[in-house]
Design a protein around this motif. Structure first.
Motif, PDB file in Angstrom:
ATOM      1  N   ASN A   1      20.795  19.642 -14.859  1.00  0.00           N
ATOM      2  CA  ASN A   1      20.334  19.962 -16.208  1.00  0.00           C
ATOM      3  C   ASN A   1      18.954  19.376 -16.476  1.00  0.00           C
ATOM      4  OD1 ASN A   1      22.658  21.401 -16.784  1.00  0.00           O
ATOM      5  ND2 ASN A   1      23.678  19.705 -17.824  1.00  0.00           N
ATOM      6  N   ALA A   2      18.682  18.190 -15.929  1.00  0.00           N
ATOM      7  CA  ALA A   2      17.347  17.604 -16.077  1.00  0.00           C
ATOM      8  C   ALA A   2      16.292  18.484 -15.416  1.00  0.00           C
ATOM      9  CB  ALA A   2      17.324  16.199 -15.476  1.00  0.00           C
ATOM     10  N   LYS A   3      16.627  19.044 -14.272  1.00  0.00           N
ATOM     11  CA  LYS A   3      15.702  19.979 -13.618  1.00  0.00           C
ATOM     12  C   LYS A   3      15.465  21.207 -14.481  1.00  0.00           C
ATOM     13  CE  LYS A   3      15.748  20.960  -9.271  1.00  0.00           C
ATOM     14  NZ  LYS A   3      16.183  21.396  -7.916  1.00  0.00           N
ATOM     15  N   VAL A   4      16.544  21.746 -15.026  1.00  0.00           N
ATOM     16  CA  VAL A   4      16.425  22.933 -15.879  1.00  0.00           C
ATOM     17  C   VAL A   4      15.564  22.636 -17.103  1.00  0.00           C
ATOM     18  CG1 VAL A   4      17.720  24.512 -17.374  1.00  0.00           C
ATOM     19  CG2 VAL A   4      18.595  23.959 -15.102  1.00  0.00           C
ATOM     20  N   ALA A   5      15.708  21.439 -17.657  1.00  0.00           N
ATOM     21  CA  ALA A   5      14.939  21.060 -18.840  1.00  0.00           C
ATOM     22  C   ALA A   5      13.469  20.805 -18.523  1.00  0.00           C
ATOM     23  CB  ALA A   5      15.545  19.818 -19.475  1.00  0.00           C
TER      24      ALA A   5
END
Length: 362
Positions: free
Chosen positions: A160-164
């Protein structure tokens, strides 16, 4: 020797200076742990940092026990982080998400269930909850069949951090939270592969770091440790025996940087009667080493000059001084922070601290 204002590479992250913004819990998310738009202003104001480490951010409901703290386990939370990260990037900054599982520090009124830890222990003091301070509750030991799910939670939060759009992540393994509860011998009484000998107590840290690095890359993965002294009731009788091997294991994984919170005997926010271990850790960790706790401009530069530190992370001073690198560079006075608004909701004491530029324009 480098100065605080020389560039440095934290793995794959190129930073223009060595003044790092330390993780600072601020309590400006919603009760569902969704970041709010105000947070974009706060972080963008501080984009002149060489690198921003976000406030501690929950990897799961089980692991998050702080009122109004943000999370990274739902799509809604992830989407809400996107404009915050974009605002930092637009201001020329770099930002990594700190991944947090609080372990026994979680209160059931927030986490929704009995807290978990390495062993059946209870933290001293009281928890911050939506209903005021309440006594901490006894944690139950994590079962062996729960470890795969815990690692999955770290993996999901990293994805999710990558997506954000984050530039990387930092694993919070310090300050008496879950991983720290496994590392230290006054809170870990296990007799299985995760307890006893320091090699076993390091196991969870190593497994989490390997899982996270497998998602985002070791060169975008960092770790925070607090290798000396008592932190929320967690302490080790022989910290060198566990934290030096832990740092060596992290070096072997090839993480982007290691941050150490090391309060001294006269610290203003936390004190320790155990000596700092950064010199010993420096011998086994060749990557960028970031030191934290009560540093000011002169003491920060002295730590760099000693060869032990490669960068310094600043907490309360960055909270109150959005333009901290410029103030340190010019020797300008620092704004004092207002403790009453550290965890309050709203803009006061959050995005209204003056910069040198705003004062000059008055």
């Amino acid at each position: 020797m480098p100065t605080l204002f020389d560039p440095i590479s934290f793995g794959a992250i190129a930073a223009p200076n060595r003044v790092v913004m330390a993780p600072l819990t601020r309590g400006r998310a919603t009760r569902e742990h969704v970041p709010q738009p105000l947070m974009a202003d706060y972080y963008a104001q501080r984009a002149s940092a060489g690198l921003i480490i976000t406030e501690a951010t929950g990897i799961s409901r089980q692991g998050l026990g702080w009122p109004f703290a943000p999370g990274l386990w739902t799509d809604e939370q992830t989407e809400a982080w996107k404009p915050i990260v974009a605002a930092v990037h637009a201001a020329g900054g770099r930002i990594v998400a700190q991944l947090w599982h609080m372990g026994r520090i979680v209160h059931s009124s927030i986490g929704g269930a009995q807290p978990v830890s390495s062993s059946a222990t209870t933290a001293p003091g009281q928890a911050h909850t939506y209903d005021g301070k309440q006594d901490y509750e006894e944690a139950r030991p994590l079962r062996l069949d729960e470890f795969p799910g815990l690692l999955d939670d770290y993996e999901r939060a990293t994805k999710n951090a990558k997506v954000a759009g984050f530039d990387g992540v930092q694993i919070h393994a310090a300050n008496g939270y879950l991983i720290d509860q496994f590392l230290r011998d006054n809170s870990n009484f296990r007799t299985d592969d995760y307890g006893g000998h320091p090699e076993n107590r390091i196991r969870l840290l190593r497994e989490v770091t390997e899982r996270v690095a497998g998602v985002i890359g070791a060169d975008r993965t960092a770790v925070r440790l607090s290798p000396n002294g008592n932190s929320q009731g967690v302490k080790d009788s022989n910290p060198e025996a566990v934290f030096v091997p832990a740092a060596k294991a992290l070096a072997e994984i090839g993480i982007a940087f290691l941050e150490l919170r090391e309060p001294g005997p006269d610290g203003t926010f936390g004190r320790s009667d155990q000596p700092r271990l950064s010199p010993e850790i420096r011998q086994v960790f060749p990557g960028p080493l970031v030191l934290n706790s009560d540093y000011l401009g002169d003491t920060a530069q002295a730590a760099l000059d000693s060869g032990v530190a490669d960068a310094i992370s600043f907490g309360r001073t960055f909270l109150a001084n959005p333009d901290l690198p410029e103030r340190l560079r010019t020797g300008a006075p620092l704004n004092p922070d207002n403790m009453a608004t550290w965890y309050s909701q709203g803009p006061e004491g959050y995005i209204d601290y003056p910069t040198l530029e705003s004062v000059a324009a008055e």
